[in-house]
Design a protein around this motif. Structure first.
Motif, PDB file in Angstrom:
ATOM      1  N   PHE A  72     -34.717 -41.188  35.777  1.00 18.96           N
ATOM      2  CA  PHE A  72     -35.341 -40.361  34.706  1.00 18.96           C
ATOM      3  C   PHE A  72     -35.849 -41.857  34.029  1.00 18.96           C
ATOM      4  N   ILE A  73     -34.567 -42.581  33.685  1.00 17.53           N
ATOM      5  CA  ILE A  73     -35.288 -43.708  32.766  1.00 17.53           C
ATOM      6  C   ILE A  73     -35.938 -45.091  33.775  1.00 17.53           C
ATOM      7  N   TRP A  74     -35.497 -44.844  35.508  1.00 19.82           N
ATOM      8  CA  TRP A  74     -36.178 -46.358  36.512  1.00 19.82           C
ATOM      9  C   TRP A  74     -37.458 -45.628  36.936  1.00 19.82           C
TER      10      TRP A  74
ATOM     11  N   GLN B 109     -27.876 -48.272  41.352  1.00 20.58           N
ATOM     12  CA  GLN B 109     -26.669 -48.180  42.010  1.00 20.58           C
ATOM     13  C   GLN B 109     -26.328 -48.280  40.421  1.00 20.58           C
ATOM     14  N   PRO B 110     -25.527 -46.918  39.941  1.00 21.29           N
ATOM     15  CA  PRO B 110     -25.647 -45.951  41.018  1.00 21.29           C
ATOM     16  C   PRO B 110     -26.111 -44.957  40.648  1.00 21.29           C
ATOM     17  N   LEU B 111     -27.336 -43.970  41.348  1.00 16.35           N
ATOM     18  CA  LEU B 111     -28.638 -43.777  41.387  1.00 16.35           C
ATOM     19  C   LEU B 111     -28.374 -42.405  40.292  1.00 16.35           C
TER      20      LEU B 111
END
Length: 132
Positions: A107-109, A99-101
């Motif tokens: 993209f990174i996650w 969060q925040p998404l």
């Protein structure tokens, strides 16, 4: 008769298929372990909630897992990469969403571990070619 059955189980195609699954299983398990351990170690050393640093640690752990998978399954790198990326995305669906998404965070996650796996596979294959 027993020798013939044993010989059929150890054909080159069977051994290649077995090494692909061994590489995928080992790579995925190593990635899961390193995705859990490396960020904790990095955050313990830095003593702060640095999300991008933990994502970099996850990327590095994924690259190590991809390299291991490439070493264990040298025959079919695309099949190994596709299976590992699919498993990585599947396992990410069970994690807590950051969060925040935002788009960049997503993209990174999601992309970081997948790109790490692919980079590890590519680097390990290049190193194996250079060693020959």
């Amino acid at each position: 008769m027993g020798q013939q059955v044993r010989h059929e189980l150890n054909t080159p195609a069977r051994l290649s298929q077995r090494s692909i699954w061994v590489g995928v299983a080992a790579g995925w398990l190593v990635q899961l372990a390193l995705k859990a351990i490396l960020p904790l170690l990095v955050l313990a050393v830095l003593a702060g909630p640095f999300w991008y640093v933990s994502q970099a640690a996850i990327f590095i752990g994924s690259a190590i897992a991809g390299g291991l998978a490439a070493r264990l399954a040298p025959g079919k790198p695309l099949a190994v990469a596709a299976a590992l990326v699919l498993l990585s995305l599947l396992s990410s669906s069970f994690e807590q969403f950051p969060q925040p998404l935002s788009g960049m965070v997503q993209f990174i996650w999601l992309g970081g571990p997948c790109l790490g796996l692919i980079m590890g596979l590519v680097l390990a294959r290049r190193l194996m070619r250079g060693a020959r």
